[in-house]
Design an enzyme around this catalytic site. Structure first.
Site, PDB file in Angstrom:
ATOM      1  N   ARG A 183       0.815  -1.210   0.000  1.00  0.00           N
ATOM      2  CA  ARG A 183       0.000   0.000   0.000  1.00  0.00           C
ATOM      3  C   ARG A 183       0.852   1.266   0.000  1.00  0.00           C
ATOM      4  NH1 ARG A 183      -3.917   2.339   4.866  1.00  0.00           N
ATOM      5  NH2 ARG A 183      -4.590   4.189   3.700  1.00  0.00           N
ATOM      6  N   SER A 184       1.961   1.254   0.712  1.00  0.00           N
ATOM      7  CA  SER A 184       2.703   2.469   1.048  1.00  0.00           C
ATOM      8  C   SER A 184       3.622   2.960  -0.071  1.00  0.00           C
ATOM      9  CB  SER A 184       3.547   2.199   2.298  1.00  0.00           C
ATOM     10  OG  SER A 184       4.525   3.196   2.475  1.00  0.00           O
ATOM     11  N   PRO A 185       3.532   4.238  -0.436  1.00  0.00           N
ATOM     12  CA  PRO A 185       4.466   4.770  -1.431  1.00  0.00           C
ATOM     13  C   PRO A 185       5.899   4.839  -0.905  1.00  0.00           C
ATOM     14  CG  PRO A 185       3.151   6.552  -0.503  1.00  0.00           C
ATOM     15  CD  PRO A 185       2.570   5.267   0.011  1.00  0.00           C
ATOM     16  N   GLY A 192       0.199   5.227   2.829  1.00  0.00           N
ATOM     17  CA  GLY A 192       0.194   4.513   4.083  1.00  0.00           C
ATOM     18  C   GLY A 192       1.592   4.299   4.592  1.00  0.00           C
TER      19      GLY A 192
END
Length: 225
Positions: free
Chosen positions: A9-11, A225
């Site tokens: 999810r997290s960039p 996230g």
């Protein structure tokens, strides 16, 4: 063994993944890769019953808007073009439990690469089982098996074990690196983690002007996230 906690999810986790492979490829092969995701209600309950807790705190709107700018800058610095995905009713068990299945078949890293590319370069919804099935086919595993992982009781139980590992290591966000008693949180902590492991980084190539022109936050809040 040293560990890398990542989230699809997290960039920031995506950026750390790219830095890890591009600058410290030898280290990437040596460390253990473990997934981090926001559990659904059933897995959160199972985690609690197993004596664990999920330590992540959702970000404020102000921080979310800052992330949109910050990630764009960091992507430009690395010469990466990206598209912000829009998460509509995301179910993060879908891609992360699929990773556990792919990893058992020796294709975990390939799945991570395909999922990150789909999400951050093409803006696709990786919480859609159909997307996950296609990623499975792309990396040479049974896409249908990956797509149903989030509903498979055995895989969900394996997921609770993975969530317990997050609790034991005190993982409250990603990217998160662990070596012995040392903890490193954030993409900017990767060099310190790598240095402690004796890894020498490959110098980063300067961004190409064309990439700088393409990078954009597209004016909306994606799945940070």
């Amino acid at each position: 063994m040293a560990r890398f906690y990542f989230s699809l999810r997290s960039p920031y986790s995506w950026l750390a993944y790219r830095d890890l492979l591009d600058r410290y490829p030898g280290l990437a092969e040596e460390i253990e890769w473990r997934p981090f995701w926001e559990p659904d209600d059933d897995n959160l309950k199972a985690l609690d019953e197993a004596g664990g807790a999920f330590l992540y705190t959702p970000m404020s709107r102000a921080k979310h808007l800052y992330v949109l700018q910050d990630v764009r800058r960091l992507a430009v610095d690395r010469g990466l073009s990206m598209r912000w995905p829009v998460d509509r009713d995301p179910w993060w068990e879908v891609p992360h439990l699929a990773y556990l299945v792919a990893d058992r078949q020796g294709r975990g890293r390939a799945f991570v690469d395909a999922a990150y590319r789909a999400r951050w370069e093409h803006g696709r919804d990786i919480c859609d089982p159909a997307t996950v099935a296609g990623l499975g086919t792309e990396i040479g595993v049974d896409g249908a098996e990956l797509a149903r992982a989030a509903r498979d009781p055995a895989v969900r139980a394996e997921g609770v074990t993975a969530l317990l590992a997050l609790h034991r290591d005190g993982v409250f966000g990603v990217p998160f690196f662990v070596r012995g008693r040392d903890r490193f949180w954030g993409v900017d902590r990767l060099p310190a983690f790598a240095a402690g492991a004796g890894a020498v980084g490959v110098p980063r190539e300067p961004a190409h002007p064309a990439v700088r022109e393409r990078a954009t936050d597209e004016g909306h809040a994606g799945g940070c996230g």
